[in-house]
Design an enzyme around this catalytic site. Structure first.
Site, mmCIF file in Angstrom:
data_model
loop_
_atom_site.group_PDB
_atom_site.id
_atom_site.type_symbol
_atom_site.label_atom_id
_atom_site.label_comp_id
_atom_site.label_asym_id
_atom_site.label_seq_id
_atom_site.Cartn_x
_atom_site.Cartn_y
_atom_site.Cartn_z
ATOM 1 N N GLY A 66 48.214 -11.107 92.474
ATOM 2 C CA GLY A 66 47.832 -10.940 91.199
ATOM 3 C C GLY A 66 46.972 -9.771 90.600
ATOM 4 O O GLY A 66 47.263 -8.838 89.677
ATOM 5 N N PHE A 67 45.993 -9.353 91.431
ATOM 6 C CA PHE A 67 45.312 -8.352 91.198
ATOM 7 C C PHE A 67 45.644 -6.969 91.518
ATOM 8 O O PHE A 67 45.770 -6.215 90.630
ATOM 9 C CB PHE A 67 43.732 -8.330 91.915
ATOM 10 N N ASN A 114 47.091 -15.974 81.496
ATOM 11 C CA ASN A 114 47.931 -14.705 81.818
ATOM 12 C C ASN A 114 49.321 -15.084 81.713
ATOM 13 O O ASN A 114 49.612 -16.235 82.126
ATOM 14 C CB ASN A 114 47.473 -13.973 83.046
ATOM 15 N N GLY A 117 54.120 -12.544 84.287
ATOM 16 C CA GLY A 117 55.643 -12.324 84.641
ATOM 17 C C GLY A 117 56.071 -11.592 85.662
ATOM 18 O O GLY A 117 57.106 -11.167 85.605
ATOM 19 N N PHE A 118 55.100 -11.428 86.899
ATOM 20 C CA PHE A 118 55.626 -10.762 87.888
ATOM 21 C C PHE A 118 56.247 -9.258 87.768
ATOM 22 O O PHE A 118 57.245 -8.880 87.971
ATOM 23 C CB PHE A 118 56.742 -11.530 88.695
ATOM 24 N N ASN A 178 55.875 -17.573 96.735
ATOM 25 C CA ASN A 178 55.273 -18.182 95.629
ATOM 26 C C ASN A 178 56.325 -18.974 94.691
ATOM 27 O O ASN A 178 57.434 -17.979 94.270
ATOM 28 C CB ASN A 178 54.644 -16.829 94.826
ATOM 29 N N SER A 181 54.171 -20.059 89.992
ATOM 30 C CA SER A 181 53.761 -19.509 88.777
ATOM 31 C C SER A 181 54.346 -19.927 87.782
ATOM 32 O O SER A 181 55.719 -20.439 87.719
ATOM 33 C CB SER A 181 54.248 -17.816 88.683
ATOM 34 N N ASN A 183 54.922 -18.552 84.783
ATOM 35 C CA ASN A 183 55.532 -17.542 83.818
ATOM 36 C C ASN A 183 56.960 -16.826 84.086
ATOM 37 O O ASN A 183 56.994 -16.165 83.744
ATOM 38 C CB ASN A 183 54.418 -16.322 83.860
ATOM 39 N N THR A 184 57.541 -17.474 85.211
ATOM 40 C CA THR A 184 58.977 -17.260 85.544
ATOM 41 C C THR A 184 59.806 -18.457 85.161
ATOM 42 O O THR A 184 59.360 -19.452 85.929
ATOM 43 C CB THR A 184 59.096 -16.591 86.678
ATOM 44 N N LYS A 215 52.395 -20.897 98.304
ATOM 45 C CA LYS A 215 51.718 -21.125 97.419
ATOM 46 C C LYS A 215 52.194 -22.067 96.495
ATOM 47 O O LYS A 215 53.254 -22.005 95.773
ATOM 48 C CB LYS A 215 51.477 -19.792 96.685
ATOM 49 N N THR A 243 45.199 -23.104 95.058
ATOM 50 C CA THR A 243 46.476 -23.348 94.064
ATOM 51 C C THR A 243 46.620 -21.975 93.322
ATOM 52 O O THR A 243 45.590 -21.129 93.162
ATOM 53 C CB THR A 243 46.070 -24.607 93.157
ATOM 54 N N ASN A 244 47.734 -21.892 92.559
ATOM 55 C CA ASN A 244 48.253 -21.082 91.598
ATOM 56 C C ASN A 244 47.420 -21.347 90.508
ATOM 57 O O ASN A 244 46.577 -22.178 90.284
ATOM 58 C CB ASN A 244 49.695 -21.028 91.382
ATOM 59 N N GLY A 269 40.424 -19.419 86.598
ATOM 60 C CA GLY A 269 38.969 -19.238 86.505
ATOM 61 C C GLY A 269 38.228 -20.550 86.710
ATOM 62 O O GLY A 269 38.898 -21.466 87.208
ATOM 63 N N GLY A 298 38.919 -20.991 90.676
ATOM 64 C CA GLY A 298 37.518 -21.406 90.182
ATOM 65 C C GLY A 298 36.651 -20.988 91.225
ATOM 66 O O GLY A 298 35.614 -21.430 91.076
ATOM 67 N N THR A 320 39.995 -14.095 89.228
ATOM 68 C CA THR A 320 39.540 -14.180 87.799
ATOM 69 C C THR A 320 38.180 -13.753 87.775
ATOM 70 O O THR A 320 37.603 -12.920 86.620
ATOM 71 C CB THR A 320 39.691 -15.634 87.384
#
Length: 342
Positions: A66-67, A114, A117-118, A178, A181, A183-184, A215, A243-244, A269, A298, A320
């Site tokens: 993700g980063f 966030n 969306g990949f 993955n 997520s 977001n997909t 993941k 985890t995600n 986070g 976290g 995060t």
């Protein structure tokens, strides 16, 4: 210095723009001839090496997917003291991701929402770039995280993953599927065992000798976590990343109306810490001692990393807290581990 810079400058910028500014600086570290000097300052002082997946990790602490979505800053991140860098999520097809704004800070909670969306340039583009990264002497361990293209129907997901696996597995030190997520659309449904088993079997066959991990989400029920862990063992995969991000908004300090106004997305986070640790313990109780379990969610301090290692994590990742701790974050963790695990 960084806390002052964050409070008075970066916190006032759009989060995605601030990320890109910092990312540009990290990318430049190797090209300015100071990479080795920086790494001498940030790397562990004591032997913290972890041997897992047939690889040597100089530090147990790495950067989560993700980063660095496209593998543009792997060397710079390694110079900052991270023992491994997991790039992605990369999809078979290039895609812009979700509309902006799509990244939001929850500063009182040291968290982020966030719905990226990949967004990435696709597997073919990444393969060219990562072939160059792989050839760099002294690079960190390179993980590659792959996901489903948004344009691909869920029923065609396996074929889509295989495009990415075929292109990228030969370049990865380890490969990650993955399926977690939020977001997909439809992606998390692939965690259902009847869909997950054939997907992982197919990707395993396409990955050759490259270690393969999956993941998973923190929002799974405990019994679902255990069943996936048992499936991973049964299929002969090499590990699990847990985890995600979470879709939960429980326990936040940030005003509830503001959180609701930000809309959908994955929360990461500090608020994820307890659930991520609980999932780690569930997995470790369900798999052989030699299976690689990477804990993420976290994690901010050396004490957090040590807690995950003591709970059975093989390796630990973060993302995060980079926003809140700054470029010397890995150094802080490495130095803290030097003291805690001496």
């Amino acid at each position: 210095m960084y806390p002052f810079l964050f409070r008075h400058v970066l916190a006032r910028l759009d989060p995605e723009r601030a990320h890109h500014l910092a990312f540009t600086v990290i990318r430049l570290i190797p090209s300015r001839g100071i990479g080795r000097l920086v790494h001498g300052f940030t790397r562990p002082r004591t032997d913290q090496a972890v041997h897992a997946l047939g690889l040597r990790f100089d530090s147990p602490f790495g950067v989560a997917a993700g980063f660095d979505k496209d593998g543009l800053a792997v060397i710079g991140l390694g110079r900052l003291g991270f023992g491994h860098v997991e790039v992605g999520t990369i999809t078979a097809l290039p895609q812009p991701g979700n509309p902006k704004p799509r990244l939001f800070r929850l500063i009182p909670d040291r968290a982020v929402i966030n719905r990226m969306g990949f967004n990435n340039q696709g597997a073919a583009s990444a393969a060219v770039r990562l072939a160059r990264v792989r050839a760099v002497v002294g690079r960190p361990v390179l993980g590659i995280n792959i996901g489903k293209s948004r344009a691909t129907a869920v029923e065609d997901a396996t074929a889509d993953y295989l495009v990415s696996a075929t292109a990228l597995a030969p370049l990865a030190d380890y490969l990650v599927v993955n399926v977690s997520s939020p977001n997909t659309p439809g992606l998390r449904g692939l965690q259902e065992l009847d869909q997950l088993a054939p997907l992982l079997t197919a990707v395993r066959a396409a990955s050759g000798s490259t270690p393969l991990l999956v993941k998973i989400a923190p929002d799974l029920r405990d019994e679902e976590v255990t069943r996936i862990a048992e499936l991973v063992v049964r299929l002969g995969l090499d590990g699990i990343i847990a985890t995600n991000t979470t879709i939960s908004r429980e326990g936040l300090t940030t005003d509830a109306a503001r959180v609701e106004a930000l809309g959908a997305g994955g929360l990461s986070g500090a608020p994820l810490r307890a659930r991520s640790l609980a999932v780690l313990r569930l997995i470790r109780a369900s798999v052989p001692a030699g299976l690689c379990v990477i804990s993420v969610g976290g994690v901010e301090t050396a004490a957090d990393v040590a807690e995950r290692l003591d709970a059975g994590a093989t390796l630990v990742q973060g993302y995060t807290a980079f926003l809140y701790r700054g470029p010397l974050w890995a150094r802080q963790v490495n130095r803290g581990l030097d003291r805690l695990r001496a």
